[in-house]
Design a protein around this motif. Structure first.
Motif, PDB file in Angstrom:
ATOM      1  N   ARG A  10      -6.050  51.706  30.791  1.00 58.66           N
ATOM      2  CA  ARG A  10      -5.312  51.998  32.019  1.00 58.66           C
ATOM      3  C   ARG A  10      -6.260  51.735  33.176  1.00 58.66           C
ATOM      4  NH1 ARG A  10      -0.228  55.074  32.513  1.00 58.66           N
ATOM      5  NH2 ARG A  10      -0.962  54.985  34.640  1.00 58.66           N
ATOM      6  N   ALA A  11      -5.689  51.422  34.331  1.00 57.00           N
ATOM      7  CA  ALA A  11      -6.502  51.146  35.518  1.00 57.00           C
ATOM      8  C   ALA A  11      -6.165  52.132  36.630  1.00 57.00           C
ATOM      9  CB  ALA A  11      -6.252  49.720  36.004  1.00 57.00           C
ATOM     10  N   GLY A  12      -7.171  52.426  37.441  1.00 58.56           N
ATOM     11  CA  GLY A  12      -6.990  53.239  38.635  1.00 58.56           C
ATOM     12  C   GLY A  12      -7.837  52.661  39.745  1.00 58.56           C
ATOM     13  N   ASP A  13      -7.547  53.027  40.980  1.00 62.99           N
ATOM     14  CA  ASP A  13      -8.292  52.437  42.093  1.00 62.99           C
ATOM     15  C   ASP A  13      -8.664  53.494  43.114  1.00 62.99           C
ATOM     16  OD1 ASP A  13      -6.277  52.035  44.695  1.00 62.99           O
ATOM     17  OD2 ASP A  13      -5.253  52.238  42.783  1.00 62.99           O
ATOM     18  N   LYS A  14      -9.710  53.199  43.852  1.00 65.53           N
ATOM     19  CA  LYS A  14     -10.130  53.987  44.996  1.00 65.53           C
ATOM     20  C   LYS A  14     -10.885  53.049  45.911  1.00 65.53           C
ATOM     21  CE  LYS A  14     -10.192  58.169  46.657  1.00 65.53           C
ATOM     22  NZ  LYS A  14      -8.918  58.747  47.080  1.00 65.53           N
TER      23      LYS A  14
END
Length: 99
Positions: A10-14
């Motif tokens: 899974r990917a997440g961003d900031k």
């Protein structure tokens, strides 16, 4: 063999940083993936996308990894004209890695 055959992600961003989880389908594959999927190999595999550093965090208690990739989203969600500003497709790109 492709990474997606033995794990999911899974990917997440900031901002301009994306984090990619890597979770083997079978706990027994954790140590093998630890040796095989190094930060350098991930950086090489995603070299056209990730311009910064790749840091791997090992989570042996849950048989998972978290890769933090800096300078990956063309400036970040609010400043980029990229189609995938959040980098959600990068988890699929990671799983295309040959291992």
């Amino acid at each position: 063999m492709k990474l997606y055959e033995v794990a999911h992600s899974r990917a997440g961003d900031k901002g301009d940083t994306v984090n990619l989880s890597l979770i083997p389908f079978n706990e027994e594959d954790y140590e093998w993936l630890k040796e095989t999927v190094t930060p350098d190999k991930v950086k090489e595999h995603l070299k056209d996308i990730v311009k910064g550093e790749v840091t791997r965090y090992e989570l042996p208690n849950i048989y998972s990894f978290n890769f933090v990739c800096t300078q990956s989203l063309l400036g970040g969600v609010t400043t980029s004209l990229a189609v995938d500003t959040h980098g959600k497709s990068l988890s699929s790109a990671l799983l295309e890695m040959d291992i």
